[in-house]
Design an enzyme around this catalytic site. Structure first.
Site: not given
Length: 253
Positions: A144, A157
């Protein structure tokens, strides 16, 4: 099916999600045999498998808990037994737990890392023995851009995704000499159905996102799929340890 992946077998994790299903369909269309790993959405997995087989591809759906060592071993064993040696791993599965830092307990932290980092280690560790024996393999992790950009309420995350980039580089160094490449594809803001469950005002969110990007449209799963499909081919054999950001120019550094 003919194509650049004919003769290769891929394992795609998170295959029932918007991005995972798009990746699986593309790899099958490119001639690859595809094992569809998913957690618990049996109906979506069956529908995806039917779509691929109806289009002339070869696939099987396999349920697995990627946070559990024995479940990962069983998944890889079943895929190997039913489809042959796995030489392409698309390590895509993950979760997006939003929680303020002040409310992030050690349990929450551990769960975020187990889902978004350790599971990728377990899969790669289980599959690289076969790839090494064959002298050829592709490991493609899905990261990401938030690993670089940062964002509030996502400490676990983001830390896991940053770790995943590091793991990918380490695998590239260690496995490159035996013919295995490892690379990470880091999507930016990609429009998938799951977004509707976590965004209160989609139009405002889109406006904020476009202000960050060079390309003035939302990303689509197909944008990420194109990068993954290329890295899985023989043509990408001299690319290793890279993080390819598919983000419309959000992160330029």
């Amino acid at each position: 099916m003919p194509g650049p992946l004919k003769g290769h077998t891929a394992l795609v994790t998170g295959a029932t999600g918007g991005l995972g299903s798009a990746i699986a369909r593309r790899l099958a269309a490119d001639g690859g045999t595809v094992a569809l790993a998913y957690l618990d959405n049996d109906q979506a997995a069956a529908e995806l498998a039917t779509h691929i087989t109806d289009s002339g591809g070869t696939t099987i759906p396999l349920a697995a808990n990627l946070r559990d060592v024995e479940s990962v071993r069983a998944l890889c064993h079943q895929a190997h037994e039913r489809l042959g040696p796995i030489d392409i791993l698309i390590s895509n599965a993950g979760a997006y737990p939003r929680r303020p830092w002040t409310e992030t307990t050690p349990t929450h932290w551990g769960e975020a890392l187990a889902t978004n980092l350790t599971s990728h280690y377990l899969l790669a560790h289980e599959l690289t023995h076969t790839m090494t024996a064959a002298g050829w393999g592709r490991i493609i992790t899905i990261g990401s851009v938030l690993a670089t950009a940062g964002r509030h309420n996502l400490a676990g995350y983001i830390s896991a995704k940053a770790g995943l980039e590091g793991l990918t580089r380490a695998l590239a160094r260690e496995l490159g000499p035996v013919g295995i490449t490892a690379n990470c594809v880091a999507p930016g803001s990609i429009r998938v159905p799951a977004e509707d469950t976590v965004v209160d005002d989609p139009e405002a969110m889109t406006a904020r996102q476009l202000a960050r990007q060079c390309v003035q449209r939302r990303g689509r799963p197909e944008d990420v799929v194109a990068a993954v499909a290329f890295l899985a081919t023989e043509d990408a054999g001299f690319i290793a340890g890279q993080t390819l950001r598919v983000d419309g120019g959000w992160i330029l550094g």
